[in-house]
Design an enzyme around this catalytic site. Structure first.
Site, mmCIF file in Angstrom:
data_model
loop_
_atom_site.group_PDB
_atom_site.id
_atom_site.type_symbol
_atom_site.label_atom_id
_atom_site.label_comp_id
_atom_site.label_asym_id
_atom_site.label_seq_id
_atom_site.Cartn_x
_atom_site.Cartn_y
_atom_site.Cartn_z
ATOM 1 N NE ARG A 86 -2.596 -6.878 44.167
ATOM 2 C CZ ARG A 86 -2.531 -5.638 43.857
ATOM 3 N NH1 ARG A 86 -3.058 -4.890 44.730
ATOM 4 N NH2 ARG A 86 -1.930 -5.160 42.743
ATOM 5 C CG ASP A 131 -9.045 -1.193 33.454
ATOM 6 O OD1 ASP A 131 -9.821 -1.477 32.527
ATOM 7 O OD2 ASP A 131 -7.794 -0.815 33.089
ATOM 8 C CG ASP A 148 -2.647 -8.640 41.388
ATOM 9 O OD1 ASP A 148 -1.812 -9.190 42.417
ATOM 10 O OD2 ASP A 148 -2.191 -7.551 40.938
ATOM 11 C CB SER A 172 0.391 -2.864 33.484
ATOM 12 O OG SER A 172 -0.018 -3.145 34.734
HETATM 13 N N1 ARG Z 1 3.766 -10.249 38.809
HETATM 14 C C1 ARG Z 1 3.673 -9.555 39.906
HETATM 15 C C2 ARG Z 1 2.889 -10.334 41.023
HETATM 16 O O1 ARG Z 1 2.003 -11.195 40.589
HETATM 17 C C3 ARG Z 1 3.348 -8.113 39.951
HETATM 18 C C4 ARG Z 1 1.744 -7.842 39.236
HETATM 19 C C5 ARG Z 1 1.577 -6.461 39.566
HETATM 20 N N2 ARG Z 1 0.989 -5.830 38.314
HETATM 21 C C6 ARG Z 1 1.506 -4.937 37.572
HETATM 22 N N3 ARG Z 1 1.029 -4.169 36.978
HETATM 23 N N4 ARG Z 1 2.910 -4.948 37.281
HETATM 24 O O2 ARG Z 1 2.962 -10.103 42.254
#
Ligand code: ARG
Length: 400
Positions: free
Chosen positions: A97, A16, A126, A177
């Site tokens: 982040r 991506d 994110d 993911s």
């Molecule tokens: N749900 C978690 C958060 O918002 C992790 C998201 C991260 N991405 C993943 N591919 N699991 O902090």
């Protein structure tokens, strides 16, 4: 339509973010894309990623090692705040982040870019964290999020990339993911989308299954100075080594797994699996040390703010004025949170079995039931008379 001239793109090396490079240039008229990959201890070679970005058409490809900053300036304050989103998730992904956003902004300034970009879709947390953090740090910079707008399926994204020489993922790509950094791994999607399905053992990398953990317990001490973990088993360690070693120890005993359905910022419930061995243990140990060193009212008041604090991290408000004000409060409370916590690791458990501090306000003379007791028992009677008086008056009036 030209959306920007020079863009700094947050880059992971995946399909991506790779497709974002030609997409920005060919669909959105961007003249120069500079990619930025942050090393946050994800244990991945970033050299090949750098080359890959250039092959995809990036003008420049930056790799920034920020793991120390990540632990010191993002994870440790969060530990001081005992931050657990919805009482469970220690925010391992969420904490990364605002730091990545800051690195993007710094690079944009250095290279004179007029926008930054990321590859987040429109469904996750994110995108919120990146966009809001960038807005807070650099309200003049544009934020581009091509994957939020391009409307391509996975297959279409891969096909688009192939037109520009981006190889499709060779091995049958995993249905999951996964986001990873030194603090932990976040795993979602695929079979995990059914909240009733037990996570298959294969998804875990940092933590052992209980069946494979040692049959003997292991004792570990963690030393804190002003709420910051500084020692492991009596040895002073830098922040990164401390987290790395504790991840190892806790993970070996099967400690650190979380399986939860959480509430995303965008209103969606999602089932997420986390492995965050050290971070969970450090928060538990830190909270315990506070029980020895903080007064009751400070502790109770802080617990309420901790919930707000963890929600703010989750919801992308790291650089907000309220968060800054809470930081000042939390820092003040940590002045005397120094000492040692003793933990017993055994079969998926991290059991706190002891704590000590020079600043302990636990008073054996007051607590003891033995002969040394210094507490004035008779004084309790007058206290209870006054304490219970309103309730007694109420009862007399209402219960006849
Ligand atoms: N749900 C978690 C958060 O918002 C992790 C998201 C991260 N991405 C993943 N591919 N699991 O902090």
């Amino acid at each position: 339509m030209v959306r920007a001239n020079k863009v700094v793109l947050a880059y992971s090396g995946g399909v991506d973010t790779s497709v974002c490079i030609p997409y920005l240039m060919n669909e959105w008229g961007v003249k120069e894309v500079i990619t930025l990959a942050a090393d946050l201890g994800q244990g991945e070679e970033l050299g090949p990623i750098q080359e890959k970005a250039l092959k995809c058409g990036a003008k420049e490809s930056l790799v920034v090692n920020a793991v120390e900053t990540f632990v010191k300036d993002y994870a440790f304050p969060s530990i001081q705040a005992n931050a657990l989103y919805e009482n469970r998730y220690p925010l391992s992904t969420a904490l990364a982040r605002p730091l990545i956003a800051k690195l993007l902004v710094d690079a944009a300034r250095e290279y004179g870019a007029d926008a930054v970009a990321h590859g987040c879709t429109g469904k996750g947390n994110d995108q919120v964290r990146f966009d809001v953090a960038i807005m807070s740090l650099a309200p003049d910079l544009k934020v581009l999020a091509p994957a939020r707008e391009w409307g391509m399926s996975r297959e279409q994204t891969i096909a688009y990339g192939e037109k520009f020489g981006i190889e499709s993922p060779v091995k049958k790509s995993s249905p999951y993911s996964i986001d990873r950094n030194l603090l932990g791994r976040s795993i979602e999607a695929g079979p995990l989308e059914d909240p009733m399905v037990e996570p298959p053992e294969e998804i875990y990398l940092m933590t052992k299954a209980i069946a494979d953990t040692p049959d003997e317990p292991e004792y570990v001490t963690i030393g804190f100075e002003q709420g910051i973990p500084t020692q492991l088993n009596g040895v002073s360690l830098d922040p990164v080594s401390l987290v790395t070693q504790l991840n190892e120890i806790a993970g070996n005993h099967g400690v650190g797994r979380i399986d939860m359905v959480e509430n995303r910022v965008v209103g969606i419930k999602s089932r997420e699996i986390y492995e965050t061995p050290a971070l969970l243990v450090l928060i538990a140990a830190h909270r315990d040390l506070e029980s020895l060193t903080l007064l009751a009212d400070v502790t109770h008041y802080k617990r309420g703010l901790e919930q707000t604090y963890s929600e703010m991290i989750y919801q992308g408000l790291w650089y907000s004025p309220l968060k800054e004000a809470l930081d000042a409060f939390i820092l003040k409370t940590q002045e005397r949170v120094s000492g040692v916590v003793r933990i017993k690791f055994f079969k998926g458990n991290a059991i706190i079995v002891g704590r000590e501090s020079e600043n302990s306000i636990y008073s054996p003379d007051l607590a003891t039931y033995g002969a040394e007791d210094q507490f004035d028992h008779r004084a309790a009677e007058g206290f209870i008379y006054v304490w219970g008086l309103p309730t007694k008056v109420w009862a007399q009036k209402t219960k006849g």
